[in-house]
Design a protein around this motif. Sequence first.
Motif, PDB file in Angstrom:
ATOM      1  N   ASP A 337      -1.379  28.761  -0.251  1.00 45.21           N
ATOM      2  CA  ASP A 337      -2.360  29.180  -1.269  1.00 45.21           C
ATOM      3  C   ASP A 337      -3.632  28.346  -1.163  1.00 45.21           C
ATOM      4  O   ASP A 337      -4.740  28.867  -1.239  1.00 45.21           O
ATOM      5  CB  ASP A 337      -1.789  28.996  -2.686  1.00 45.21           C
ATOM      6  CG  ASP A 337      -0.757  30.068  -3.008  1.00 45.21           C
ATOM      7  OD1 ASP A 337      -0.709  31.075  -2.261  1.00 45.21           O
ATOM      8  OD2 ASP A 337      -0.006  29.890  -3.996  1.00 45.21           O
ATOM      9  N   LYS A 338      -3.439  27.036  -0.997  1.00 40.53           N
ATOM     10  CA  LYS A 338      -4.608  26.136  -0.931  1.00 40.53           C
ATOM     11  C   LYS A 338      -5.425  26.413   0.339  1.00 40.53           C
ATOM     12  O   LYS A 338      -6.652  26.363   0.307  1.00 40.53           O
ATOM     13  CB  LYS A 338      -4.152  24.678  -0.978  1.00 40.53           C
ATOM     14  CG  LYS A 338      -3.715  24.288  -2.391  1.00 40.53           C
ATOM     15  CD  LYS A 338      -3.091  22.914  -2.465  1.00 40.53           C
ATOM     16  CE  LYS A 338      -2.863  22.548  -3.940  1.00 40.53           C
ATOM     17  NZ  LYS A 338      -1.848  21.489  -4.118  1.00 40.53           N
ATOM     18  N   ARG A 340      -5.629  29.349   1.837  1.00 38.68           N
ATOM     19  CA  ARG A 340      -6.333  30.623   1.602  1.00 38.68           C
ATOM     20  C   ARG A 340      -7.560  30.399   0.730  1.00 38.68           C
ATOM     21  O   ARG A 340      -8.641  30.892   1.037  1.00 38.68           O
ATOM     22  CB  ARG A 340      -5.394  31.621   0.903  1.00 38.68           C
ATOM     23  CG  ARG A 340      -4.405  32.268   1.836  1.00 38.68           C
ATOM     24  CD  ARG A 340      -3.969  33.649   1.287  1.00 38.68           C
ATOM     25  NE  ARG A 340      -3.190  34.351   2.314  1.00 38.68           N
ATOM     26  CZ  ARG A 340      -1.855  34.392   2.345  1.00 38.68           C
ATOM     27  NH1 ARG A 340      -1.154  33.795   1.378  1.00 38.68           N
ATOM     28  NH2 ARG A 340      -1.235  35.029   3.304  1.00 38.68           N
ATOM     29  N   SER A 341      -7.408  29.631  -0.367  1.00 33.59           N
ATOM     30  CA  SER A 341      -8.586  29.494  -1.220  1.00 33.59           C
ATOM     31  C   SER A 341      -9.649  28.626  -0.562  1.00 33.59           C
ATOM     32  O   SER A 341     -10.837  28.868  -0.757  1.00 33.59           O
ATOM     33  CB  SER A 341      -8.264  29.050  -2.651  1.00 33.59           C
ATOM     34  OG  SER A 341      -7.290  28.092  -2.659  1.00 33.59           O
ATOM     35  N   GLU A 344     -11.533  31.059   1.589  1.00 28.18           N
ATOM     36  CA  GLU A 344     -12.375  31.923   0.758  1.00 28.18           C
ATOM     37  C   GLU A 344     -13.600  31.193   0.236  1.00 28.18           C
ATOM     38  O   GLU A 344     -14.721  31.673   0.356  1.00 28.18           O
ATOM     39  CB  GLU A 344     -11.565  32.469  -0.419  1.00 28.18           C
ATOM     40  CG  GLU A 344     -11.090  33.901  -0.171  1.00 28.18           C
ATOM     41  CD  GLU A 344      -9.873  34.254  -0.994  1.00 28.18           C
ATOM     42  OE1 GLU A 344      -9.871  33.946  -2.211  1.00 28.18           O
ATOM     43  OE2 GLU A 344      -8.911  34.810  -0.410  1.00 28.18           O
TER      44      GLU A 344
END
Length: 452
Positions: A337-338, A340-341, A344
């Motif tokens: 998740d980290k 991916r963000s 982004e």
Amino acid sequence: MSGHGIHGYIESNRERFISELRQVVQQPSISSQGVGMDECASLIEGMLEKRGFQTRLLSSGGYPAIYAERRGESRKAILCYGHYDVQPPDPLEEWASPPFAAEIRDGKIFGRGVSDHKGSLVSRLHAVDALLAVDGTLPLTVKFILEGEEESGSRTLSEIVRQHRDLLAADFALYAGGAKDENDSPVIRCGQKGMCYVQLTCTGASQDLHSRTAALVPSPVWRLVQALASLKDEQGRVTIPGFYDDVDPVSEQDMEALRTVPFNADRMKLNWGISRFVGGVEDVEALEQYLFTPTCNISGISAGYTGVGMKTVLPCRASAKLDLRLVPSQQPLDIVDKLRSHLEMGGFGDVEVDVLGTFEPARTPLTHPLVRSAVQASRRVYGQEPVVMPLWSGSGPRYLFSNYLGIPMIADPGVGHSDGRHHAPNESLRIDDYIQGIHLMAELLRELGRAS
Ligand SMILES: [Zn+2]
């Protein structure tokens, strides 16, 4: 008396133990090629039943895991993890004797799987033989979970463990046994790193183009390189926000354990052909960084033309495989998740992230009675202080037992040696190490029986 009894029993059954181990090695069980798997599972199931174990096969679509259980004196139970599958033996021409002949030369047995991990598996059964012959009973309940897909990435083990939580419940657990180090010291490993394995993909035009179009057409290769470059700074620190948030601090006790590990930085650098470790660390600081620092490694990059000579092309696709090794208490999915963000937020939202596999980090504290018992047993059998590693730099399915089932787990010194050539031609096991490993297992089970 009984200590002498175990010793005498093991020594007088040496030949039988070796011939039974050879028989198991002679049965191929290559999970990635589907060779001999059923035959090997039946052979091992039969060996367990002969020793009074109740067995059953646990399957979740792949090759089954063998489960076995035999009640012991104390109410406590130990769960021993191992695997009966082996790597393919190729390249065959590099073997000095056929890989499934289990030939004996120079005090060693040579064969595919003898060290990884049939030796460890069968030595535990021979320790059971010694205890049953001398004591008439096992000091505690012994359970085995022997998977058939370890060499193919343990594809269904997590599902099997989840489906059979109650069956597998135990007070202590042993990972597939380890090996003596280069100094011939027995090693006890109390944990391992986790990992998330991801693939990053960038796509550009609908097809590969002549590179004269580079003035107009965005390059997915440059895009990928820039995204990769954003993951680490020049000091080697991972720059994904929050990446280090859950890293447990290294305790004074861990540092104390590391100071007792014989760690030869110069020899390691020489073996690996490098002049300097990342960050220029030395000695115990290097060992601390090796075991307790998470990493973000690029395992491979693929894009465009890499053949001989020139080919001017603007590729339409580029991808990279990353393995991020994690330390307690980082969680692989949280790290994804980290990642991916981070992509982004950095304007790389178009980079596709695919998760190919995850392992959680896992460890058992050095103060746990299981670790203390293993140290005691090692001192008695090897006549020396074992090397106790609070964590190991590799990754594997240990978390299923220590995190998901909540069972304290260590890798005992096992029967291997540092030059056992796992996965390579001429894999071998030293017969004396094998016999010592049986002693160790018998001592450890007794020690745990007493401690319960
Ligand atoms: Zn292996």
